[in-house]
Design a protein around this motif. Structure first.
Motif, PDB file in Angstrom:
ATOM      1  N   THR A  80       0.826  -1.202   0.000  1.00 43.63           N
ATOM      2  CA  THR A  80       0.000   0.000   0.000  1.00 43.63           C
ATOM      3  C   THR A  80       0.865   1.260   0.000  1.00 43.63           C
ATOM      4  OG1 THR A  80      -1.698  -1.161   1.253  1.00 43.63           O
ATOM      5  CG2 THR A  80      -1.785   1.247   1.279  1.00 43.63           C
ATOM      6  N   GLY A  82      -3.745   1.587  -4.030  1.00 43.00           N
ATOM      7  CA  GLY A  82      -4.730   0.849  -3.270  1.00 43.00           C
ATOM      8  C   GLY A  82      -6.064   1.568  -3.283  1.00 43.00           C
ATOM      9  N   GLN A  99      -5.768   0.819   1.490  1.00 44.25           N
ATOM     10  CA  GLN A  99      -5.273  -0.553   1.514  1.00 44.25           C
ATOM     11  C   GLN A  99      -5.238  -1.086   0.096  1.00 44.25           C
ATOM     12  OE1 GLN A  99      -7.711  -3.495   3.499  1.00 44.25           O
ATOM     13  NE2 GLN A  99      -5.928  -4.738   4.022  1.00 44.25           N
ATOM     14  N   ASN A 100      -4.100  -1.686  -0.279  1.00 44.23           N
ATOM     15  CA  ASN A 100      -3.951  -2.280  -1.603  1.00 44.23           C
ATOM     16  C   ASN A 100      -4.254  -3.762  -1.496  1.00 44.23           C
ATOM     17  OD1 ASN A 100      -3.387  -2.419  -4.341  1.00 44.23           O
ATOM     18  ND2 ASN A 100      -1.242  -2.921  -3.996  1.00 44.23           N
TER      19      ASN A 100
END
Length: 823
Positions: free
Chosen positions: A380, A407, A447-448
């Motif tokens: 991320t 992300g 968030q990825n």
């Protein structure tokens, strides 16, 4: 009850194991598990059950069987719980459908293991025990459940696995290992042969040594097998110990949840029986109970772990344990196995690429393998929120942009104190704030993918300036006289912001800015030639400016009073006076606002200016005297203030009158309440070592009977304080004189005390009644007896006294005698 008989239902549910879905195998994975193999019906339907005892370990065990084809009381269809053998009030077998924690082990009653959540479990056993050595209840309690499994006739090499989890609570019986409380899982073929590699027994290990008839627990081995000692005490009492004592304090051992897998594919087309059993010890004085949960998937080995892995991150991959198995793992080339390479659970650090994660699990019963393809995703990047801004309260709004992220936006968060953060349900890369009333910081959570960590973006701070408030001017209406030399002060209050300037107007319509600019919250009005209006301009931060309420100053053509006064400030000693002088050139009358301690204040009438007056002030403390002068026709008064600073009275303490003998040095000591350094003078100077210090020494000859000194203290202002002390000179040697009578409660001679002459210290002075009881005692020469004991007056009569002191030469003088108390 006859031979165990169970019917098998073919239809079943299919669920996925592990944290995430797994990749396809070589063989079809649509393998069905038996109906209710995992207690999904929340009861014991399709399971055979039995309870009983182990009859002191003899072969003729007693069993009570519950048939899977019948309902209660003799069967298990729709049955949720079964009582212990011959204990109808105690549950021995129970399906667990509600989550909770075990009281001894603290683990959950329905497990979640390596990301897989079981929905049900079964409890086998209780804390009930029996110490009976004969009769129907002899031996320890036994509880078991069995299921007959028809293994599908699938192609060779296609696995058909069963996975169960177990947890145990075993009380240490201090018996040989094969007599200890235990939990067992047994897999039996139709011909009665036990498949030993899939039929483990779990119990607390003991050594072969016997101590006082008891085996010794192998604690190290128990801990190595995953057992721990519970902090909860056994509820059962020791029959061989004192009444009410607890059996083996803290000797209950627990083992949390573990998973086991076995493969039934070698038995295609056959029926096998799976049995779980929990037994108390032999002969039964120590309890055991266990929890069992089963997965409802029979398709083979399944790896639990993420299929999408974040780069350079630690993860867990696992498979259910296989009893007595060896394990071999293969991971992508740039990954690292941190731990567990030879176990069913590995901890890995991912690299920057994906690939295959392969697990191979082998024991004498099975050779299982699973492969999952794991994709890689970069970590991320939370990005930056733009931009900081300053806005005015309530009437504001703008859009914040999140740039440079990698992300998805999970949410936005805000805080007004930097500590408490409030989530904002917005998952876009832009957020619009509106009508803020307080400075607020905004961030985005990014968030990825699901396996990379959530990170927080940089912050944007939106500073909020509160709305400008112009305030009010006080006084709202003021008067100004011609030639006025004392300013009328306009004060701004109840405003928010800072003053940017003032304005004036002669008609309250057309306003002129002050030049030069006035940024103060006050303005001194002077030099007016006409009635004038005033207001101030206020602005707070970026908020629009506001003007204050208007104040008007009315001009009167009558001249303002004029006067010169002297002195403005003066300092005098306590008890002295100061002249107050005023020369009035314009005015018609005057008034003293404070007249106490003022002499010759005058009549208050100014017959014709110029007019001079002098009053005398005699204050006892620092005082302001205010002279108010009026000129008829002008509403404003001229106030002249005389500040008189009074030096506090100097109080001198020369000490108490005293007595000495001829030749005895007398240390005099004078003090004052003055905080400055005073000059002391003693008069007369007769027989003193120095008359100009605070503590001279006097030595007297036989020519002096009594002498009285006056000591004077003079401060830096010349203020004076005085006190006196008398010294009586005895022509005797040092001695202690004691009266022979006293009259308590009378005006004189009402205290009975010694009169020391030439005595430097008193060791004691004691008074006794006629029975020898101590009624008074002191070591201080200035104290004496008042004729009471405990507050109660003593009757008239004779009392005995004793006294001892040290004279100035160091000699001890002791005397005693009697005195008469007279009422």
């Amino acid at each position: 009850m006859g031979v165990l008989s169970v019917r098998f239902m073919k239809n079943s549910l299919i669920i996925f194991t592990g944290l995430l879905f797994v990749s396809p195998k070589i063989f079809s994975q649509a393998q069905s598990c038996p109906v209710n193999i995992n207690f999904a019906l929340d009861n014991l339907t399709h399971w055979e059950a039995y309870t009983g005892n182990n009859a002191n370990g003899n072969e003729d065990q007693t069993r009570l069987y519950y048939d899977s084809t019948k309902t209660a009381p003799g069967g298990t269809i729709n049955v949720k719980a079964i009582a212990e053998f011959n204990l109808p009030s105690v549950t021995g077998i129970q399906v667990i459908t509600a989550q909770g924690n075990d009281i001894f082990g603290g683990f959950q009653k329905i497990p979640t293991i390596n990301g897989y959540s079981y929905n049900y479990s079964i409890l086998l056993g209780s804390t009930s025990i029996t110490h009976s050595m004969g009769g129907a209840n002899a031996g320890g309690y036994v509880r078991g459940v069995s299921y007959q499994i028809a293994v599908p006739a699938t192609p060779a090499g296609q696995p058909y696995t069963m996975t169960y989890a177990y947890a145990m609570v075993l009380e240490n019986g201090r018996h040989a290992s094969d007599d200890q409380p235990l939990f067992s899982a047994t897999l039996t073929l139709a011909n009665g042969k036990i498949i030993s590699c899939a039929s483990p027994k779990y119990f607390l290990p003991t050594t072969g040594a016997i101590n006082n008839g008891n085996a010794i627990l192998d604690s190290a081995a128990a801990k190595a097998e995953g057992f721990t000692v519970s902090q909860q005490l056994s509820p059962n009492t020791d029959p061989n110990g004192p009444q009410g004592t607890t059996l083996h304090l803290q000797d209950v051992w627990t083992k949390g949840w573990n998973e086991v897998t076995f493969d039934l594919s070698p038995y295609r087309g056959q029926t096998v029986t799976l049995t779980f059993e929990t037994d108390n010890c032999v002969p039964g004085g120590h309890f055991a109970y266990s929890y069992v949960a089963l997965r409802n998937t029979c398709a083979g080995l399944n790896i639990s772990g993420p299929l999408l892995a974040c780069s350079n991150t630690d993860f867990i991959y696992s498979v259910p344990a296989l009893s007595g198995a060896t394990y071999n793992w293969t991971v992508p080339g740039d990954w690292t196995i941190n731990s567990g390479s030879g176990t069913n659970i590995i901890n890995v650090s991912t690299g920057t690429t994906g690939g295959a994660v392969i697990a191979n699990e082998v024991n004498s019963c099975a050779n299982l393998k699973d492969t999952i393809q794991v994709s890689n995703t970069p970590p991320t990047i939370p990005g930056n929120v733009t931009n900081d801004a300053t806005v005015c309260a309530l009437s504001n709004g703008n859009t914040l942009l999140l740039n440079g992220k990698r992300g998805n936006v999970i949410s936005w968060i805000s805080s007004t104190n930097g500590t408490t953060w409030i989530p904002i349900s917005d998952t876009t890369s832009s957020f619009t704030y509106q009508n803020l009333n307080i400075t607020t910081v905004f961030k985005a959570l990014v968030q990825n993918g699901t396996t990379c960590s959530i990170d927080t973006s940089s912050a944007a701070t939106i500073s909020v300036d509160q709305k400008t408030v112009g305030g009010v001017l006080d006084p709202a209406n003021a008067d100004f006289c011609a030639e006025q030399t004392v300013a009328d002060v306009l004060r701004l209050s109840n405003f928010n912001g800072h003053v940017t300037n003032w304005q004036s107007s002669t008609d309250s319509i057309n306003w002129q800015n002050f030049s030069p600019v006035n940024n103060d919250s006050t303005y001194n009005v002077l030099g007016l030639t006409s009635t004038t209006y005033f207001r101030s301009i206020v602005q707070n931060g970026v908020c629009p400016a506001d003007t204050s309420a208007v104040a008007s100053v009315k001009l009167f053509t009558t001249p303002f009073p004029q006067s010169a006064f002297d002195p403005a400030d003066t300092t005098i000693c306590y008890g002295t006076s100061a002249p107050l002088n005023a020369a009035i050139t314009i005015g018609t009358n005057y008034t003293w606002i404070k007249t106490d301690s003022l002499q010759n204040p005058g009549s208050g009438v100014i017959p014709s200016p110029p007019f001079t007056l002098t009053a005398m002030a005699l204050p006892s403390g620092t005082t302001n005297y205010v002279l108010s002068i009026e000129n008829n026709g002008c509403p404003n008064f001229l106030l002249d203030t005389f500040h008189i600073n009074v030096i506090p009275q100097i109080i001198v303490n020369a000490g108490n009158d005293t007595s000495v003998v001829v030749g005895e040095p007398l240390q005099l000591h004078a003090t004052s309440n003055d905080t400055t350094e005073d000059i002391f003078t003693w008069t007369p100077s007769t027989d003193l070592s120095s008359p100009n210090i605070s503590s001279p020494v006097g030595i007297y000859g036989s020519n002096v009977d009594t002498i009285t000194y006056i000591v004077k203290a003079t401060d830096a202002y010349g203020c004076i304080g005085e006190n006196k002390i008398s010294v009586r000179v005895f022509k005797t040697l040092p001695d202690i004189f004691v009266p022979n009578a006293f009259t308590p409660g009378k005006g004189i001679n009402n205290i009975f005390r010694p009169i020391p002459v030439g005595i430097s210290s008193l060791n004691y002075f004691r008074v006794y009644n006629r029975w020898g009881q101590l009624v008074y005692e002191t070591e201080r020469t200035e104290q004496g007896w008042d004729g009471t004991v405990g507050g109660k007056p003593q009757d008239a009569g004779t009392f005995v006294w004793m006294v001892q002191g040290i004279d100035y030469t160091g000699r001890t003088i002791t005397k005693k005698g009697t005195m008469v108390l007279i009422r």
